[in-house]
Design a protein around this motif. Sequence first.
Motif, PDB file in Angstrom:
ATOM      1  N   UNK A 150       0.823  -1.206   0.000  1.00 42.66           N
ATOM      2  CA  UNK A 150       0.000   0.000   0.000  1.00 42.66           C
ATOM      3  C   UNK A 150       0.856   1.254   0.000  1.00 42.66           C
ATOM      4  N   UNK A 151       1.957   1.147   0.706  1.00 39.50           N
ATOM      5  CA  UNK A 151       2.823   2.322   0.767  1.00 39.50           C
ATOM      6  C   UNK A 151       4.267   1.843   0.865  1.00 39.50           C
ATOM      7  N   UNK A 152       5.127   2.574   0.193  1.00 39.79           N
ATOM      8  CA  UNK A 152       6.539   2.209   0.185  1.00 39.79           C
ATOM      9  C   UNK A 152       7.335   3.372   0.736  1.00 39.79           C
ATOM     10  N   UNK A 153       8.219   3.081   1.659  1.00 43.76           N
ATOM     11  CA  UNK A 153       8.951   4.156   2.333  1.00 43.76           C
ATOM     12  C   UNK A 153      10.405   4.139   1.898  1.00 43.76           C
ATOM     13  N   UNK A 154      10.864   5.294   1.484  1.00 42.13           N
ATOM     14  CA  UNK A 154      12.275   5.481   1.149  1.00 42.13           C
ATOM     15  C   UNK A 154      13.009   5.639   2.487  1.00 42.13           C
ATOM     16  N   UNK A 155      13.469   4.518   3.026  1.00 45.42           N
ATOM     17  CA  UNK A 155      13.950   4.476   4.405  1.00 45.42           C
ATOM     18  C   UNK A 155      14.972   5.544   4.734  1.00 45.42           C
ATOM     19  N   UNK A 156      16.013   5.656   3.927  1.00 44.72           N
ATOM     20  CA  UNK A 156      17.082   6.585   4.254  1.00 44.72           C
ATOM     21  C   UNK A 156      16.641   8.026   4.117  1.00 44.72           C
ATOM     22  N   UNK A 157      15.795   8.281   3.122  1.00 45.16           N
ATOM     23  CA  UNK A 157      15.317   9.643   2.930  1.00 45.16           C
ATOM     24  C   UNK A 157      14.463  10.076   4.113  1.00 45.16           C
ATOM     25  N   UNK A 158      13.561   9.200   4.546  1.00 44.78           N
ATOM     26  CA  UNK A 158      12.686   9.526   5.664  1.00 44.78           C
ATOM     27  C   UNK A 158      13.501   9.661   6.942  1.00 44.78           C
ATOM     28  N   UNK A 159      14.450   8.752   7.137  1.00 42.23           N
ATOM     29  CA  UNK A 159      15.222   8.764   8.376  1.00 42.23           C
ATOM     30  C   UNK A 159      16.051  10.030   8.515  1.00 42.23           C
ATOM     31  N   UNK A 212       8.692   9.836   0.180  1.00 48.25           N
ATOM     32  CA  UNK A 212      10.055  10.313  -0.023  1.00 48.25           C
ATOM     33  C   UNK A 212       9.998  11.801  -0.263  1.00 48.25           C
ATOM     34  N   UNK A 213      11.091  12.462   0.057  1.00 51.78           N
ATOM     35  CA  UNK A 213      11.163  13.884  -0.276  1.00 51.78           C
ATOM     36  C   UNK A 213      11.946  14.097  -1.552  1.00 51.78           C
ATOM     37  N   UNK A 214      12.575  13.054  -1.979  1.00 50.65           N
ATOM     38  CA  UNK A 214      13.372  13.133  -3.206  1.00 50.65           C
ATOM     39  C   UNK A 214      12.417  13.370  -4.369  1.00 50.65           C
ATOM     40  N   UNK A 215      12.762  14.329  -5.224  1.00 46.60           N
ATOM     41  CA  UNK A 215      11.877  14.591  -6.363  1.00 46.60           C
ATOM     42  C   UNK A 215      12.146  13.634  -7.507  1.00 46.60           C
ATOM     43  N   UNK A 216      13.116  12.744  -7.354  1.00 46.86           N
ATOM     44  CA  UNK A 216      13.387  11.680  -8.326  1.00 46.86           C
ATOM     45  C   UNK A 216      13.730  12.229  -9.709  1.00 46.86           C
ATOM     46  N   UNK A 217      14.315  13.403  -9.736  1.00 44.53           N
ATOM     47  CA  UNK A 217      14.565  13.992 -11.053  1.00 44.53           C
ATOM     48  C   UNK A 217      15.646  13.262 -11.810  1.00 44.53           C
TER      49      UNK A 217
END
Lengths: 484, 564
Positions: B388-397, B478-483
């Motif tokens: 349901x949801x995937x967390x970008x662990x390092x970005x969130x941490x 994630x806060x990464x804009x994945x650009x």
Amino acid sequence: MLLRVHTVSVMRRFLSPACTLVKYHAPNLFTSCSALTPSRSLSTGSVLRKDAPQQKPELDLDVWKSVMRSQVSQDDKQKEDREAETGGEEAAGGGSPVERSRTLVDMWRQAGKQVPDDVTEEQLETLAELTTKSSKRKYLRYLAIKEGHKKANREKKEKRKTERSVELVKEETGLEDAEEEGEGEPKLKNTFLMQFWTRSADRLLGWRAAQAMLYGQPLVYDMSYDQHMSRREMENTISQLMETEGWNRRSVDSFHLHFCNLQPDGAYQRELLRRYGQEAWDRLFVTATHQRHVDLFPREDLVYLTADSPNVLRTFDHTKVYIIGAMVDRSIQSGASLANAKRLKLSTARLPLDEYLHWEIGAKNLTLDQMIRILMTVKETGSWEKALEFVPKRKHDGFHHHRSKDTVERTEKNNQPSFKEGERNPIFLSKQRQKHTNRSDVASKQTVGLSENLSGQSRLRIALKSKLEEGRKVERKRNWWEED
Amino acid sequence: MGSFIIINSRTSLKHLCPLLRRPPYHQHTLQNLNNHPYCTKRERRPSEHHATKHTERTSFPKSVFAAGNARRTAEILKKRSGSGQDQVNTGSQKVRTALIAEIPDRVLSTSEWRDLKSRISRPERFELRMIEGMLSADTDISIAKSLLNYVAAENKTLPYELLLKYLALCVSGGHHSEVSDVYDIMKSCYKTLDTGAYSLFVKGLSQTERWREALIILEDLKKVIAPSSRNYGDAVTGAVLHGDRETAWSLYGELMDQGLTPNQETWRCLFESGVSQRAHTDQLLAILNYMRENQIYPEEKLSRSIKAWFESLPDENWRGTFTSVDPRGVCQSCGTQLESIQLTDDEYVQLKHRVMEDVIEGQDVFNKTTPEELESFKSFVKKRPAFDVIIDGLNVANITPKCVKSETLLAVVSELQGLNILVLGRKHMQHPSRNWNRHDMNQIKQKAHCFFTENISEDDPFLLYAALHSGNHCNFVSRDLMRDHKACLPDSATRRLFFKWQRGHQLVLNNFIPGKKIRFQRTSVYDTVVQNSGRTWHVPYDENGGERSTYEVPQRWLCLCNDV
């Protein structure tokens, strides 16, 4: 004013092109006249453009137009004559892409863009292949800059030459004054030292390089990046490799350079041959092979040096074979060499740049010639501080060496009061290790692994080497005395 | 280590943003009344239930994809870091003002120019420097003329470069008759002209009676170089200005055939010409469709022309309003529900394959991962039920530097509990350390599925793949804009598709304060793109002065309604 315009046109009509001088001065003369005499009652508005508001009616602002126009009529005749001679050729050549780019270059030069003065046929072909305007502009700019450097160099050389010849003449005259026998030839100094010619130096360095090819520590350049580089990047790579070879040859204890993965008809080989020339390339003291480094050396000895590696190269290991990717990436291609190492499952390492330098921003990749100088220095001295002097100063904000030096000295004095001579190098390693355990725990594991790998044999070799170096490195020697 | 540094700098930038982003938003409070965070404990998709619960929060920061966000953040950051940049600017400014100060403010005679030149310290390229200064200072053209007079008197001729600069001055000042004079002179003096001169003549002459000659020049230009869309645009403007619509449209067609993207000015010109004359309706509507397909947003000026054109259509009763859209995707002017941002199944499959082939594998699988790792990940995803949801662990941490990293991650995971969660990270997180508490990590592993990549592999591409694999209901945090990953996609159509999906499925964590409730920025439920529903057109447009980054979408809309 009207009157004046008439006279100009009348003059233009009747004067032959031969007396242009008079004609050119005519409008000028009139302007100055009209500026002097206040008796002008004729309207100027009819001559001047509507959209050029006129505050000072005594100046005719469109004189330059008539000058240019008259020049055209004069030029036309000359042109017609010229075209009668060459007209046919130009019409034929105008269509080809090379000719078109030639006119483009000419026009851009006239328009004041950065364009080289001389363009070769080959360069024009490359230019014609480029599709966009900006790529053409950039290429020509690059050529122009290169040409500028060349010119400056040539001028410098010539200047030096003339200076030298002047000096020579002076000396000769001086000598003749002193002793009458001097017959104009450059005099040999009367000295007990033998003259050291350039060729003697060459021979010496050649011998040294040959020796390195037999006994030196191998250093591998991985030439498998032709796909990653543009033409210009490839040219830069080869320039840097040539410089690398030069530095290596001049070093006291040279590496045995291996150019691996060098495909016989690849871009690397082509460019190397172009720059060195066949003869010089054949004589070069370098092992060039199409084989892979993993086929030449045992896998466990190989260490791929790459800026993207997570491991830090704490100590230079004289038994390892280090691999450097022969690649120039003007647009940073991170992970390209790490990917190669991963594929072959080789161990990797990066230089301890973060550990020694204040270097926050910017890509931490270095040129090939900087790399060899760093490796050479660290091989000879074992000191990263000295080696990393070769990292360009513009890239970082200096060393954080004060702190590290202090800690090193302290640990040395506290823990290891005295040593036997043969053990020096292992101690050196351990002191490095200690220094870094203070700083970060992650990377120290790597160091431990490296130093433990040292077999007894290599230890002996290092000890021998350090003995040899002892004579050379007075500074280091002094430090050791102090320790003892 | 390199990537390690990147992560640090990225997060350090980011954790500042939401803190600073708040104040400028007060003016949006009203508009954001309906916003509420992605609420996870009660239902899966908030989008279906929007109408039911409105009252959770009053001020809520706009999405990172809202236009102008990046610029505002950058300005605030710049203010914080001090004015290092300004000094550089003033340096070049000084040079410029010095140059402009040299320029006389009145017409000089030949002798006066000569005096001026002799007085100046650097006489080389004096004339060119003068005219360049005039060009940047936008001086009166008569002063430039007097300079030309002086040069002509001195040298008996004028250099090409000087004429070119003078021409540029004429064109920028709109002195049309002067342009045509210069054209005659240059044409007769030089056999060929440079590309810059051609472009200037096309622009200059298309404004005059001699606009047809501009077309000839355009043909000449084609022999040397492929004309730019601006060149074509100028020619089109010329044709429209002189009432020759057929030529204008054929030129426009040629421009499109070249694969160039037309200028907004060109479009505006065509729409304006459509107001006065009833023809080419289909072609003008095709422009709107072109904008839709290429995700181009008109500027405010163009949107006004579009509005005027629609309102001028004689048999229909179009009414245009500038408005905004509420978070549920309902136009606040006409109440139409806008297109959903959800991708179709086909698009999902396509995007998933593209991400696998171009982002993860790329040219070399070893660049971002290894084949073994990729295989193990694929089987990992296959064995688990859809997430349901995937967390970008390092970005969130790394969101806040104040907290222990594993604690932050655990807080976010706990917040999302009840959903099928996947946490992606790197292997080093499993080694207990100051930042990665063993206890926290065990709890995370109980509450969520975890996949740890090698330390030298990238985790973001895996996140994208897992999210796309799980289907429409799956979001990622994630806060990464994945650009950087978007840039790996080969064609712009796929990149747009990716961006659309990203806007609909990326949960961006707001300012994280330990111990407080965690809130996410809401995801968009409607697609920001030009859209037509028969009796309505909705056109998102760029506001004047609102600098929009490429990864942002406009927030203002032009609503066109056909009330019959």
